[in-house]
Design an enzyme around this catalytic site. Structure first.
Site, mmCIF file in Angstrom:
data_model
loop_
_atom_site.group_PDB
_atom_site.id
_atom_site.type_symbol
_atom_site.label_atom_id
_atom_site.label_comp_id
_atom_site.label_asym_id
_atom_site.label_seq_id
_atom_site.Cartn_x
_atom_site.Cartn_y
_atom_site.Cartn_z
ATOM 1 N N SER A 118 125.582 82.361 7.453
ATOM 2 C CA SER A 118 124.317 81.709 7.141
ATOM 3 C C SER A 118 123.549 82.544 6.118
ATOM 4 O O SER A 118 123.729 83.769 6.031
ATOM 5 C CB SER A 118 123.504 81.607 8.424
ATOM 6 O OG SER A 118 122.138 81.482 8.139
ATOM 7 N N SER A 119 122.653 81.878 5.383
ATOM 8 C CA SER A 119 121.887 82.577 4.342
ATOM 9 C C SER A 119 120.925 83.610 4.929
ATOM 10 O O SER A 119 120.392 84.443 4.192
ATOM 11 C CB SER A 119 121.107 81.574 3.494
ATOM 12 O OG SER A 119 120.245 80.813 4.309
ATOM 13 N N CYS A 120 120.705 83.584 6.256
ATOM 14 C CA CYS A 120 119.769 84.553 6.843
ATOM 15 C C CYS A 120 120.358 85.955 6.930
ATOM 16 O O CYS A 120 119.686 86.883 7.366
ATOM 17 C CB CYS A 120 119.271 84.098 8.203
ATOM 18 S SG CYS A 120 120.531 84.130 9.443
ATOM 19 N N TYR A 164 120.570 86.986 15.144
ATOM 20 C CA TYR A 164 121.624 86.096 14.643
ATOM 21 C C TYR A 164 122.205 86.667 13.344
ATOM 22 O O TYR A 164 123.424 86.690 13.150
ATOM 23 C CB TYR A 164 121.007 84.717 14.405
ATOM 24 C CG TYR A 164 121.912 83.685 13.806
ATOM 25 C CD1 TYR A 164 122.901 83.072 14.575
ATOM 26 C CD2 TYR A 164 121.775 83.288 12.477
ATOM 27 C CE1 TYR A 164 123.720 82.104 14.029
ATOM 28 C CE2 TYR A 164 122.588 82.311 11.929
ATOM 29 C CZ TYR A 164 123.552 81.730 12.695
ATOM 30 O OH TYR A 164 124.363 80.764 12.149
ATOM 31 N N LYS A 199 126.058 87.732 12.336
ATOM 32 C CA LYS A 199 126.793 87.123 11.217
ATOM 33 C C LYS A 199 127.211 88.177 10.180
ATOM 34 O O LYS A 199 128.299 88.095 9.611
ATOM 35 C CB LYS A 199 125.937 86.033 10.563
ATOM 36 C CG LYS A 199 125.812 84.783 11.430
ATOM 37 C CD LYS A 199 127.163 84.113 11.592
ATOM 38 C CE LYS A 199 127.142 82.928 12.522
ATOM 39 N NZ LYS A 199 128.478 82.356 12.750
ATOM 40 N N ASN A 258 120.718 76.363 4.450
ATOM 41 C CA ASN A 258 120.344 75.525 5.603
ATOM 42 C C ASN A 258 121.097 74.191 5.558
ATOM 43 O O ASN A 258 121.077 73.513 4.535
ATOM 44 C CB ASN A 258 118.834 75.255 5.598
ATOM 45 C CG ASN A 258 118.025 76.490 5.961
ATOM 46 O OD1 ASN A 258 118.426 77.616 5.667
ATOM 47 N ND2 ASN A 258 116.896 76.294 6.599
ATOM 48 N N HIS A 300 116.574 72.779 13.782
ATOM 49 C CA HIS A 300 116.075 73.192 12.471
ATOM 50 C C HIS A 300 115.062 72.165 11.967
ATOM 51 O O HIS A 300 114.917 71.091 12.522
ATOM 52 C CB HIS A 300 117.244 73.326 11.483
ATOM 53 C CG HIS A 300 118.136 74.481 11.784
ATOM 54 N ND1 HIS A 300 119.324 74.332 12.458
ATOM 55 C CD2 HIS A 300 118.016 75.801 11.518
ATOM 56 C CE1 HIS A 300 119.890 75.514 12.583
ATOM 57 N NE2 HIS A 300 119.123 76.431 12.029
ATOM 58 N N TRP A 355 105.267 72.704 11.678
ATOM 59 C CA TRP A 355 105.078 74.095 12.091
ATOM 60 C C TRP A 355 104.758 74.931 10.855
ATOM 61 O O TRP A 355 105.375 74.760 9.804
ATOM 62 C CB TRP A 355 106.355 74.659 12.715
ATOM 63 C CG TRP A 355 106.742 74.036 14.019
ATOM 64 C CD1 TRP A 355 106.041 73.108 14.734
ATOM 65 C CD2 TRP A 355 107.939 74.305 14.759
ATOM 66 N NE1 TRP A 355 106.725 72.777 15.871
ATOM 67 C CE2 TRP A 355 107.890 73.495 15.913
ATOM 68 C CE3 TRP A 355 109.038 75.137 14.563
ATOM 69 C CZ2 TRP A 355 108.907 73.499 16.866
ATOM 70 C CZ3 TRP A 355 110.053 75.143 15.502
ATOM 71 C CH2 TRP A 355 109.973 74.333 16.651
HETATM 72 O O1 GFB Z 1 114.758 75.171 9.842
HETATM 73 P P1 GFB Z 1 113.976 76.263 10.465
HETATM 74 O O2 GFB Z 1 113.778 76.180 11.937
HETATM 75 O O3 GFB Z 1 114.660 77.642 10.179
HETATM 76 O O4 GFB Z 1 112.514 76.324 9.795
HETATM 77 P P2 GFB Z 1 114.660 78.810 9.092
HETATM 78 C C1 GFB Z 1 112.323 76.259 8.413
HETATM 79 C C2 GFB Z 1 110.841 76.183 8.091
HETATM 80 O O5 GFB Z 1 110.341 74.890 8.482
HETATM 81 C C3 GFB Z 1 109.972 77.219 8.823
HETATM 82 C C4 GFB Z 1 109.152 75.043 9.234
HETATM 83 O O6 GFB Z 1 108.968 77.666 7.925
HETATM 84 C C5 GFB Z 1 109.342 76.391 9.965
HETATM 85 O O7 GFB Z 1 108.098 76.914 10.413
HETATM 86 N N1 GFB Z 1 108.956 73.883 10.121
HETATM 87 C C6 GFB Z 1 107.955 72.953 9.989
HETATM 88 C C7 GFB Z 1 109.695 73.546 11.186
HETATM 89 N N2 GFB Z 1 108.023 72.066 10.989
HETATM 90 C C8 GFB Z 1 109.098 72.386 11.757
HETATM 91 C C9 GFB Z 1 109.667 71.818 12.937
HETATM 92 O O8 GFB Z 1 109.197 70.828 13.483
HETATM 93 N N3 GFB Z 1 110.806 72.431 13.424
HETATM 94 C C10 GFB Z 1 111.349 73.527 12.822
HETATM 95 N N4 GFB Z 1 112.471 74.058 13.352
HETATM 96 N N5 GFB Z 1 110.798 74.118 11.724
HETATM 97 C C11 GFB Z 1 116.685 79.479 10.544
HETATM 98 C C12 GFB Z 1 117.119 80.758 11.172
HETATM 99 O O9 GFB Z 1 115.582 79.841 9.804
HETATM 100 O O10 GFB Z 1 117.599 78.910 9.650
HETATM 101 C C13 GFB Z 1 118.552 80.795 11.501
HETATM 102 O O11 GFB Z 1 116.276 81.044 12.258
HETATM 103 C C14 GFB Z 1 119.434 80.227 10.416
HETATM 104 O O12 GFB Z 1 118.928 82.094 11.792
HETATM 105 C C15 GFB Z 1 118.937 78.888 9.966
HETATM 106 O O13 GFB Z 1 119.522 81.102 9.311
HETATM 107 C C16 GFB Z 1 119.731 78.305 8.845
HETATM 108 O O14 GFB Z 1 115.237 78.352 7.792
HETATM 109 O O15 GFB Z 1 113.325 79.447 8.968
#
Ligand code: GFB
Length: 325
Positions: free
Chosen positions: A111-113, A140, A144, A169, A183, A206
């Site tokens: 993953s890109s993280c 995580y 990875k 993502n 996500h 969020w």
């Molecule tokens: O997709 P996401 O959960 O993961 O969140 P990451 C991306 C962005 O969307 C963050 C915002 O800035 C969240 O605060 N967001 C807005 C939301 N509304 C929502 C919502 O309703 N749900 C969610 N989930 N987010 C993950 C990593 O990071 O990405 C993993 O934690 C992995 O390790 C994955 O790398 C691909 O892109 O921030």
């Protein structure tokens, strides 16, 4: 050794998940029919003995390691022990077994993280391990990074053809639409859909909505996996001497722009508000995809088209299995 014969036996670890299901289908559609998959209820990849027995009896030629514990920003933050230990265990067991049983090529998915929170953009493969990680998903990410390094170590010590793909993502059919663990993209599809069906006039995002993300359709990733499986070793490691290749579309957008697009695709008129108690995470993670481009692969599915297809899938599946969401 690269994949050539349609009779080769390919094990797709995690074949029911977002990535694995698309890889399994992509291989099948391209004439590779000797495929193996096991549900986690049949084979627990965290248990070494079970993995050994499975490799002993199935003897695959190729392995795609798409099995992982994954989740969105809050799930990563809430279950750090599960994210680090499950992923490490799966990777150690499968990569070791792939070595012991002489697998011709293993493709490990990360993953890109894995890249530092404040790395320069776009993210080049060489930026791994050059700075601190995003705190919410460091557990995580460390797992990875270990997987990438394990593949590199087996290649260096034993000459194993183990390569790592780091997708940006992902989204698509078979994604997780649970609002607590998913996500952002599936979460927003569900939130706007429910606003439409239930007649709400507000959807809550969020964080600030300003972080930038890049989104890749799972079928495009499956296509990249097949492309890499079929690329001869000399070409592959010439472009990626460290065995690491990013997969993305090369473009990103703000989360609030994504929300606007999903609102349009779902076809609902409602306000967007922000829950600032939730984390933003990494400000930006745009992939540099020049290695894959040099090899001749690019993503095909436009974001709006991918969201439309994913929304169709969600509506169909939701209608029949409402209680699983
Ligand atoms: O997709 P996401 O959960 O993961 O969140 P990451 C991306 C962005 O969307 C963050 C915002 O800035 C969240 O605060 N967001 C807005 C939301 N509304 C929502 C919502 O309703 N749900 C969610 N989930 N987010 C993950 C990593 O990071 O990405 C993993 O934690 C992995 O390790 C994955 O790398 C691909 O892109 O921030």
């Amino acid at each position: 050794m690269h994949l050539q014969s349609p009779d080769s036996k390919v094990y797709v670890a995690g074949h029911t998940g977002l990535v694995g299901s698309a890889v399994y289908r992509g291989l099948k559609d391209n004439g590779f029919t000797n495929l193996v998959g096991r549900r986690s209820t049949e084979l627990d990849l965290r248990v070494q003995e079970q993995v050994q027995d499975f490799f002993e009896s199935e003897r695959p030629d190729f392995v795609v390691l798409a099995a992982a514990r994954v989740g969105g920003i809050l799930a990563n933050d809430a279950y750090p022990a599960d994210f680090i230990s499950d992923n490490l265990a799966i990777q150690v067991n499968v990569i070791r077994a792939a070595h012991e049983f002489g697998i011709k090529r293993l493709v490990f998915l990360g993953s890109s993280c894995i890249y530092p929170k404040m790395a320069p953009q776009p993210l080049k493969e060489e930026y791994m391990l050059t700075g601190p990680l995003e705190p919410t998903n460091q557990w995580y990410a460390i797992a990875k990074i270990s997987g990438v390094k394990m593949c590199e170590a087996y290649r260096r010590q034993h000459g194993d053809d183990f390569v790592s793909l780091m997708p940006t993502n992902l989204y698509g059919p078979n994604d997780n639409f649970d609002l607590k663990t998913s996500h952002v993209l599936p979460a927003l599809i569900r939130k706007f859909h429910e606003a439409k069906v239930d007649g709400h006039d507000e959807v809550v995002l969020w964080g600030t909505g300003t972080p930038r993300r890049e989104f890749l359709y799972n079928k495009d990733l499956a296509d990249a996996v097949l492309f890499i499986l079929k690329t001869p070793e000399s070409e592959l490691y010439d472009v990626a001497p460290d065995g690491l290749l990013n997969v993305g579309v090369g473009e990103d957008m703000e989360i609030r722009e994504l929300a606007d697009m999903i609102r349009e695709v779902v076809g609902v008129e409602c306000r967007i508000t922000h829950d600032l108690s939730k984390p933003d995470g990494t400000p930006r993670k745009l992939m540099d995809v020049s290695r894959l481009t040099e090899l001749g692969w690019t993503a095909r599915t436009g974001l709006r088209e991918g969201i439309r297809k994913t929304y169709e899938w969600f509506v169909e599946t939701h209608a029949t299995t409402e209680d699983t969401f």
